[in-house]
Design a protein around this motif. Structure first.
Motif, PDB file in Angstrom:
ATOM      1  N   THR A   1      37.272  35.971  49.604  1.00  0.00           N
ATOM      2  CA  THR A   1      37.845  36.640  48.435  1.00  0.00           C
ATOM      3  C   THR A   1      37.146  37.968  48.194  1.00  0.00           C
ATOM      4  OG1 THR A   1      38.288  34.492  47.422  1.00  0.00           O
ATOM      5  CG2 THR A   1      38.297  36.417  45.967  1.00  0.00           C
TER       6      THR A   1
ATOM      7  N   HIS B   1      36.243  40.643  45.499  1.00  0.00           N
ATOM      8  CA  HIS B   1      36.137  40.711  44.041  1.00  0.00           C
ATOM      9  C   HIS B   1      36.083  42.137  43.503  1.00  0.00           C
ATOM     10  CE1 HIS B   1      34.633  36.571  44.817  1.00  0.00           C
ATOM     11  NE2 HIS B   1      35.222  36.318  43.661  1.00  0.00           N
ATOM     12  N   TYR B   2      35.944  43.138  44.372  1.00  0.00           N
ATOM     13  CA  TYR B   2      35.707  44.495  43.897  1.00  0.00           C
ATOM     14  C   TYR B   2      36.761  45.498  44.355  1.00  0.00           C
ATOM     15  CZ  TYR B   2      31.146  42.607  42.710  1.00  0.00           C
ATOM     16  OH  TYR B   2      30.144  41.838  42.185  1.00  0.00           O
TER      17      TYR B   2
ATOM     18  N   GLU C   1      29.504  42.580  47.468  1.00  0.00           N
ATOM     19  CA  GLU C   1      30.284  41.352  47.548  1.00  0.00           C
ATOM     20  C   GLU C   1      29.428  40.145  47.942  1.00  0.00           C
ATOM     21  OE1 GLU C   1      32.694  38.959  46.779  1.00  0.00           O
ATOM     22  OE2 GLU C   1      33.799  40.852  46.824  1.00  0.00           O
TER      23      GLU C   1
ATOM     24  N   SER D   1      30.843  36.952  48.416  1.00  0.00           N
ATOM     25  CA  SER D   1      31.627  35.864  48.982  1.00  0.00           C
ATOM     26  C   SER D   1      31.436  35.692  50.484  1.00  0.00           C
ATOM     27  CB  SER D   1      33.117  36.054  48.657  1.00  0.00           C
ATOM     28  OG  SER D   1      33.626  37.229  49.245  1.00  0.00           O
TER      29      SER D   1
ATOM     30  N   CYS E   1      41.241  32.101  42.964  1.00  0.00           N
ATOM     31  CA  CYS E   1      40.744  33.248  43.730  1.00  0.00           C
ATOM     32  C   CYS E   1      40.714  32.961  45.225  1.00  0.00           C
ATOM     33  CB  CYS E   1      39.368  33.678  43.228  1.00  0.00           C
ATOM     34  SG  CYS E   1      38.003  32.667  43.826  1.00  0.00           S
TER      35      CYS E   1
END
Length: 399
Positions: free
Chosen positions: A182, A184-185, A232, A234, A356
């Motif tokens: 995923t 996220h940014y 990140e 993930s 997500c």
């Protein structure tokens, strides 16, 4: 900085008014926050890469009705922004470039290698865990193609990590892992990195040949957001566990996946989206040319509910039970290893619970083509005050 320089502010920074000044922050968490006066903000608005400091001085002189802002003052402001890594500049390139991505999650996990190894081991041995991995052996369910694991911090994701990674350690001889995670940014659908990943356990090699094959088949765009991987978590959290299990033998392909919200909104299967189809084809082609076993690691969580995520009610009581029921429906679809069925369950609830893990899970199911899935563990994290609940699962996929 010379008066002929044309400094450029980075894109997608955030500015909020705070008691007569403005607080500028970096959503990517690469740069440091700065406080700006209203006049300084007017300077910053003009740092677009086309204006020199002399140009800005002349514009501000007109704006202020004749007050001349000294060039030294402008230069000092620009230098402060550069020191805070808020400009597109050589300083930023030095921080995010180079062959190795620096760790960004130390603090969420222990920075001492010995303590970190013990912390990872506890993901397997804590109450409810599966125990440390044993000797590798063929799976009765078929060849392992992928595992789904959380990307919550280890303290909250705890033994769910262990259940997924134990299956990986025991059921595949692959040493090349495509970590599909995923994003996220970044607003980009897919973002790839050529950098190797450093953690307290060493440097994990990114397989450059696989990355270049992906780039060649997919086409332009995979490296358009060089900041996406910097903050990140993930991928980094999964790399640490892979390093603990497999040491220096492990190699990765770090692929971030952005939102499928457009597909959810339209009610159309992501397979119809041109960029999704290109990535599916690129992954298949890159794997076919790898000349060795490849396993996928899906880094994704399930529901995100509660006031922290914009909901008006606390995460508690009947709502938690309802959310778990919806999660179980998603997990039932996952066990069919059918990307369209999996997407359909989430689209039917309009992704109201913010799953997500949807983008990386869909992509992996479509690209790796497993024929069956098996849910290994499920967990709901709940903030004691009901501010948030995040659920996640471990699952394995076989052909």
């Amino acid at each position: 900085m010379t008066t002929s320089a044309r400094p450029k502010l980075r894109d997608r920074l955030a500015a909020e008014r705070a008691e007569g000044s403005f607080h500028v922050t970096d959503p990517y968490r690469v740069g440091s926050p700065v406080q700006l006066s209203p006049l300084a903000l007017e300077v910053v608005k003009r740092l677009d890469g086309t204006r020199t400091l002399s140009d800005i001085q002349a514009e501000l002189t007109t704006l202020t009705g004749g007050t001349i802002l000294p060039l030294d003052t402008l230069d000092g402001l620009v230098k402060a922004l550069d020191d805070a890594l808020l400009l597109d500049s050589p300083a930023l390139a030095a921080r995010i470039g180079g062959p190795v991505r620096l760790p960004s999650c130390v603090g969420a996990y222990d920075g001492d290698p010995a303590r970190l190894r013990a912390q990872v081991d506890a993901l397997f041995t804590a109450p409810g865990g599966p125990g440390l991995p044993g000797k590798p052996a063929p799976s009765p369910h078929g060849r392992l193609r992928a595992v789904l694991v959380p990307h919550m911090d280890y303290a909250r994701g705890n033994v769910t990590y262990g259940w997924g990674f134990k299956e990986l350690a025991e059921r595949t001889d692959a040493r090349l892992f495509v970590v599909v995670a995923t994003s996220h940014y970044s607003p980009h659908r897919y973002t790839l990195s050529r950098q190797h990943f450093e953690t307290p356990l060493g440097v994990c090699e990114t397989d450059s040949s696989f990355v270049e094959r992906l780039d060649a088949v997919y086409g332009p765009g995979l490296f358009d957001d060089p900041l996406a991987h910097v903050p990140e978590h993930s991928i980094e959290l999964e790399v640490v566990v892979l390093q603990r299990l497999l040491g220096e033998r492990v190699r990765i392909v770090p692929l971030l996946c952005g939102s499928l919200g457009d597909c959810v909104d339209d009610g159309t299967d992501p397979a119809a989206a041109a960029d999704v189809a290109r990535m599916v084809n690129a992954l298949r082609a890159a794997e076919a040319a790898a000349g060795e076993p490849v396993c996928y690691v899906i880094s994704g969580d399930l529901a995100h509910i509660g006031p922290k995520f914009g909901d008006r009610r606390k995460a508690e009581g009947a709502w938690l039970k309802q959310s778990e029921g919806q999660d179980r429906t998603i997990l039932t679809a996952l066990e069919k290893a059918d990307p369209a069925a999996y997407f359909g369950v989430i689209a039917a609830e309009a992704d109201e619970r913010r799953i997500c893990g949807l983008p990386p899970t869909y992509l992996t199911l479509a690209a790796a083509g497993p024929t069956s899935g098996r849910v290994l563990h499920y967990q709901q994290f709940l903030d004691p005050k009901g501010r948030e609940s995040v659920s996640f699962a471990a699952a394995a996929f076989y052909d």
